[in-house]
Design an enzyme around this catalytic site. Structure first.
Site, PDB file in Angstrom:
ATOM      1  N   GLY A  61      38.182  44.038  38.604  1.00  0.00           N
ATOM      2  CA  GLY A  61      38.315  45.480  38.549  1.00  0.00           C
ATOM      3  C   GLY A  61      38.820  45.956  37.198  1.00  0.00           C
ATOM      4  CB  SER A  62      40.771  48.946  36.292  1.00  0.00           C
ATOM      5  OG  SER A  62      39.872  49.875  36.858  1.00  0.00           O
ATOM      6  CB  ALA A  63      42.913  43.693  35.639  1.00  0.00           C
ATOM      7  CG  PHE A  64      36.825  42.497  32.772  1.00  0.00           C
ATOM      8  CD1 PHE A  64      36.894  41.121  32.596  1.00  0.00           C
ATOM      9  CD2 PHE A  64      35.834  43.203  32.103  1.00  0.00           C
ATOM     10  CE1 PHE A  64      35.993  40.462  31.774  1.00  0.00           C
ATOM     11  CE2 PHE A  64      34.922  42.563  31.282  1.00  0.00           C
ATOM     12  CZ  PHE A  64      35.014  41.180  31.112  1.00  0.00           C
ATOM     13  CE  LYS A  65      38.229  50.477  34.063  1.00  0.00           C
ATOM     14  NZ  LYS A  65      38.766  51.693  34.721  1.00  0.00           N
TER      15      LYS A  65
END
Length: 485
Positions: A215-219
């Site tokens: 999810g957004s942690a990969f951003k």
């Protein structure tokens, strides 16, 4: 008469030669196959005729051996088994070995050639040295903080010392007691069936053997790629990515969970987790550069070991632009282990230099002599130092005034990134709550810890699940423990 005596002597000599040839055949030619024959119990009896070596955490053995008085004499025991099961694995007389018990079996069982006083000594003498010790990098305070924080919920925590790569905590929940599998008999086979049949899979090591959509942690990875590629030069300048953002080649609009993302800056997009901006930047970076950037953090590495094997974290090498957009925000086919996401945070914290993670500090012979040391080694230059510096600032903003405020620690600098990953058919499953972070004490020159937390079954209603609400408090507890040490 003399002829008969001679004939008898020759016959006896032939019998003696035949006996010697057969003995040589059994002891030399067939030795290997006889040793490996399942019907040969001597090998198993020899393996368990003496205590197994110890796995050590912070100077204290978390494994032991007990004398059963049976043919398979010594049986494995575990201190605080569920707490350390994701580190030790199990050593079973019935089901074999896993994790460190498997990866370091030669040292622990006393069969490693490095334990012999001379090369080939054990093969020649058939000697069986006492089992050695495996000294881990785990810090008990961090391990307990992570285990208590998850409190039996499905999820995992991985914590790393950014400057060295030492794994400070490795927790999977729910856990199990490896000691229930140590011996033989109905109780062991019953425990095996129960554990393997349980819906919550307590024997699955979620920290290193399970992958999740990050999810957004990969951003953070996408932001690093955009900065290193020059797609973004000023983190405070508008990116030009519109809201609503239509996935390339489709009519599908990518939703944002926050307002005000239209053409916003990278700094705003990281702070408030704008899907549209980060997806657009991933497409602008392009497939080849995104694959290369993800690889520098450890994605797609099939050879990573700590020394236990680690499941491969995936970033597809072939995608259309709409798939690349989704992958750049940690969705589509992008998956990661918690250890992998801790590596992402560690790379930022350590100025872009990602150190190879390791769980074993050193191995020792029974008398305490050092057999091997692991030591710190560079794994990849994940990003340039200037990119790492800017991402550190952005992650600090997330914790100070953004979506990760619940991870803040008084008197320390903390940087983080929340993530809520959708999964299931039509995103029908309960989202996974992620939080990755690092922490640095005010009076030190480098961060003490980088951590990743994933919670599978967050206890909030579906619309309220978030990395900041469910995973960040666990990360904060682990970071506080690291800062106290």
């Amino acid at each position: 008469m003399t002829g008969h005596i001679r004939l008898a002597a020759v016959f006896c000599l032939l019998l003696l030669v035949a006996l010697l040839v057969n003995s040589a055949r059994i002891q030399v030619i067939q030795a290997g196959s006889l040793d490996s024959n399942p019907a040969n119990r001597r090998k198993a009896m020899d393996r368990y005729e003496q205590p197994r070596g110890e796995i050590v955490v912070d100077g204290r053995a978390v494994t032991g051996s007990k004398d059963t008085g049976q043919q398979l004499r010594y049986e494995r025991t575990y201190a605080e088994g569920p707490l350390y099961a994701p580190v030790t694995g199990f050593s079973s007389q019935t089901y074999g070995t896993t994790l460190l018990e498997n990866a370091q079996d030669g040292i622990l069982a006393g069969t490693d050639p490095m334990l012999a006083p001379l090369p080939f000594w054990n093969d020649i003498t058939r000697a069986h040295p006492p089992g050695g010790k495996v000294v881990t990098t785990v810090e008990p305070a961090l391990q307990r903080a992570a285990y208590s924080g998850l409190d039996g919920r499905r999820g995992a925590v991985a914590a790393i010392e950014p400057a060295s790569g030492r794994i400070l905590a490795l927790v999977s929940s729910p856990s199990y007691d490896p000691g229930t599998l140590s011996g033989t008999g109905r109780a062991v086979t019953g425990a095996w069936r129960r554990l393997n049949g349980a819906d919550d899979q307590p024997m699955l090591n979620r920290a290193i053997r399970q992958t999740y959509p990050p999810g957004s942690a990969f951003k953070i990875v996408t932001a690093a790629a955009a900065l290193d590629a020059g797609v973004v030069e000023d983190v405070d300048e508008p990116t030009g990515v519109p809201e609503p953002y239509v996935l390339p080649g489709t009519r599908t609009t990518l939703p944002n969970d926050t307002r005000g993302c239209d053409r916003e800056s990278l700094a705003y997009a990281i702070k408030w987790s704008c899907n549209s901006v980060m997806a657009g930047l991933g497409v602008a970076v392009g497939l080849d550069r995104m694959v290369a950037a993800a690889g520098r953090f450890g994605f797609n590495d099939r050879r990573l070991r700590i020394p236990s094997g680690v499941a491969v974290s995936n970033f597809d090498r072939e995608m259309s632009d709409d798939q690349l957009a989704l992958s750049s925000i940690g969705q589509f086919d992008t998956t990661a282990t918690p250890l992998q996401m801790a590596m992402v945070a560690a790379a930022v914290a350590n100025g872009g230099d990602l150190r190879r993670p390791y769980l074993v500090d050193r191995t020792l012979a029974a008398d305490g002599d050092v057999v091997s040391r692991t030591g710190a080694h560079s794994y990849h230059r994940a990003m340039s130092p200037s990119t790492a510096y800017r991402l550190r600032q952005l992650m600090v903003e997330v914790v100070d005034t953004g979506t990760g405020r619940s991870a803040g620690i008084d008197g320390a600098t903390v940087g983080g990134k929340t993530g809520t990953a959708q999964h299931g058919v039509g995103n029908s499953g309960t989202p996974y709550a992620w939080f990755i972070a690092w922490a640095q004490a005010a009076d030190t020159g480098r961060p003490a810890v980088a951590v990743a937390v994933v919670v599978e079954d967050a206890e909030a209603v579906r619309g309220e699940i978030s990395g900041g609400g469910d995973a960040a408090p666990i990360a904060r507890a682990v970071m506080e423990a690291a800062l106290r040490d």
